[in-house]
Scaffold this motif. Sequence first.
Motif, short mmCIF file in Angstrom:
data_model
loop_
_atom_site.label_atom_id
_atom_site.label_comp_id
_atom_site.label_asym_id
_atom_site.label_seq_id
_atom_site.Cartn_x
_atom_site.Cartn_y
_atom_site.Cartn_z
N HIS A 347 44.93 39.53 35.35
CA HIS A 347 44.83 39.89 33.93
C HIS A 347 43.42 40.30 33.60
CE1 HIS A 347 48.49 37.07 32.96
NE2 HIS A 347 48.78 38.08 33.76
N THR A 348 43.29 41.24 32.69
CA THR A 348 41.99 41.65 32.18
C THR A 348 41.92 41.25 30.71
OG1 THR A 348 41.87 43.50 33.72
CG2 THR A 348 40.42 43.57 31.79
N TYR A 349 40.87 40.48 30.35
CA TYR A 349 40.79 39.92 29.00
C TYR A 349 39.76 40.63 28.13
CZ TYR A 349 43.37 36.11 31.18
OH TYR A 349 44.31 35.38 31.85
N ASP A 351 36.73 39.99 28.22
CA ASP A 351 35.73 38.95 27.93
C ASP A 351 35.15 38.52 29.29
OD1 ASP A 351 35.38 35.75 27.91
OD2 ASP A 351 34.73 36.59 26.00
N ALA A 352 33.83 38.62 29.44
CA ALA A 352 33.20 38.39 30.74
C ALA A 352 33.51 36.99 31.28
CB ALA A 352 31.69 38.59 30.64
N ARG A 353 33.49 35.98 30.42
CA ARG A 353 33.71 34.60 30.87
C ARG A 353 35.14 34.44 31.39
NH1 ARG A 353 36.16 30.54 28.42
NH2 ARG A 353 36.20 31.67 26.46
N ARG A 354 36.10 34.94 30.63
CA ARG A 354 37.50 34.79 31.03
C ARG A 354 37.84 35.67 32.23
NH1 ARG A 354 41.00 35.72 25.81
NH2 ARG A 354 42.67 34.88 27.13
N ASP A 355 37.25 36.88 32.29
CA ASP A 355 37.48 37.75 33.45
C ASP A 355 36.91 37.12 34.72
OD1 ASP A 355 38.81 39.61 31.94
OD2 ASP A 355 37.08 40.93 31.70
N ALA A 356 35.75 36.46 34.61
CA ALA A 356 35.16 35.79 35.77
C ALA A 356 36.05 34.64 36.23
CB ALA A 356 33.76 35.30 35.44
N ALA A 357 36.59 33.88 35.28
CA ALA A 357 37.48 32.77 35.62
C ALA A 357 38.76 33.28 36.28
CB ALA A 357 37.82 31.96 34.37
N GLU A 358 39.24 34.44 35.81
CA GLU A 358 40.43 35.04 36.41
C GLU A 358 40.19 35.35 37.89
OE1 GLU A 358 44.43 36.89 36.15
OE2 GLU A 358 43.33 35.37 35.04
N ARG A 359 39.04 35.93 38.19
CA ARG A 359 38.74 36.24 39.59
C ARG A 359 38.61 34.96 40.41
NH1 ARG A 359 37.29 39.94 43.21
NH2 ARG A 359 35.86 39.28 44.87
N GLU A 360 37.99 33.95 39.81
CA GLU A 360 37.84 32.68 40.53
C GLU A 360 39.20 32.10 40.92
OE1 GLU A 360 35.49 29.95 38.32
OE2 GLU A 360 33.64 31.09 38.55
N MET A 361 40.19 32.22 40.03
CA MET A 361 41.52 31.74 40.36
C MET A 361 42.07 32.45 41.60
SD MET A 361 43.71 30.95 36.92
CE MET A 361 43.88 32.67 36.47
N PHE A 362 41.85 33.75 41.70
CA PHE A 362 42.34 34.51 42.83
C PHE A 362 41.57 34.17 44.10
CE2 PHE A 362 44.68 36.69 39.68
CZ PHE A 362 45.64 37.46 40.29
N VAL A 363 40.27 33.91 43.97
CA VAL A 363 39.47 33.50 45.12
C VAL A 363 39.97 32.15 45.66
CG1 VAL A 363 37.18 32.77 45.87
CG2 VAL A 363 37.43 34.82 44.46
N VAL A 364 40.23 31.22 44.72
CA VAL A 364 40.74 29.90 45.12
C VAL A 364 42.08 30.05 45.83
CG1 VAL A 364 41.64 27.72 44.24
CG2 VAL A 364 39.47 28.60 43.38
N ALA A 365 42.95 30.89 45.31
CA ALA A 365 44.26 31.10 45.92
C ALA A 365 44.12 31.69 47.32
CB ALA A 365 45.12 32.01 45.04
#
Length: 437
Positions: A347-349, A351-365
């Motif tokens: 997802h693209t939000y 918002d830099a903070r939320r977009d960064a968290a989104e990528r982190e979720m994918f990195v963790v996965a």
Amino acid sequence: MSGSGSTGTGYRVWAVGGLPEVRAGDDLAKLIAAAEPGLADGDVLLVTSKIVSKAEGRIVRAEDREAAIDAETVRVVARRGTLRIVENRQGLVMAAAGVDASNTPAGTVLLLPEDPDASARLIRDGLRDALGVEVGVVVTDTFGRPWRAGLTDVAIGAAGVRVLDDLRGGTDAHGNPLSATVVATADELAAAGDLVKGKASALPVAVVRGLGHVVVSDDAGARVMVRGARDDMFRLGTSEAVRLAVTQRRTVRSFTDEPVDPGAVRRAVAAAVTAPAPHHTTPWRFVLLESAASRVRLLDAMRDAWIADLRRDGKPEESIAKRVRRGDVLRDAPCLVVPCLVMDGSHTYGDARRDAAEREMFVVATGAGVQNFLVALAGERLGSAWVSSTMFCRDVVREALELPDDWDPMGAVAVGHPAQEPRARAEREAGDFIAVR
């Protein structure tokens, strides 16, 4: 009871009656000789392990049976509720380590004979002294079996019995070669005896007559029937497989020249892609470099890029050469795998903070997928080392491997057969890594 033996002749099996309650210190051979004085050369005695344990004083105080099981357990293979399948001190994989709380006084449990083969030899020698006969002796216990309902008796100790009948090298009735047939004769004898002894009939000894060809003067005992770890395709039970992720998997940096089975690597990828991921996505891609040419092409390109980076950083040539040598684990491995992250479905939000968290979720996965991959490789008896180097030159890796622009390499995994046993890992106390609120 009768039937047809492997020689085509008949045999008889019967239970021995008249045995008294066995107590610590009793001479089992004398008790059996008194109850069945007509034993003949070539007979096989099937003796329930419970009376052997009683005679050997293997009754211990144990208000808590679970503690007794713990004391007899070498490793836990599987667990469901209070039921545990374990490997015990005798090397047997069985329920509850063979600790028995039935037919023993309250507050006590019965352990298996410490050395069932030695127990069988003692009974055989005692019967020879008492009756002048040459018989075989099998000490039996009750086992459940994987994939089969119900219990049966098997041999846990033996003396004077050919416990395994190796038919390899012979032919069947149609002339077909036998290449894998090894008959568990001692287990078959144990099961035959259980048909007449029963589980609750207080008849702990049976005799088989008519199969004298299985009685031998020298033997290896029943211990040889225990499959070694190297040949055990099912060694990793459920509990052990889970623990493998944190206690048994090792980073392996030295490999033999033995080729890696491509099917094993693909099975490991199949395990990898069962990892959790956000939004029902599949953020993993695994690039398998199974040819030497593809590995050399990638590693040469990465080496050149790394040297250029180090020179820009002002590193001396000696330091550069030393650092480059550290990457030899990837070059020496017979198989190389490059896991990649893709953000399909993210997802693209705005918002830099939320977009960064989104990528982190994918990195963790992706990390979870790689961990699954490493554990599955270990289950295939393959060693691995997850090295981060491709993350520092992703453009170079994508070009060398002709990958799409949106595939982000997440390190590289060297795969192969370990050149030596890994060193023991330093013990870590789980409590040091836990915070409770």
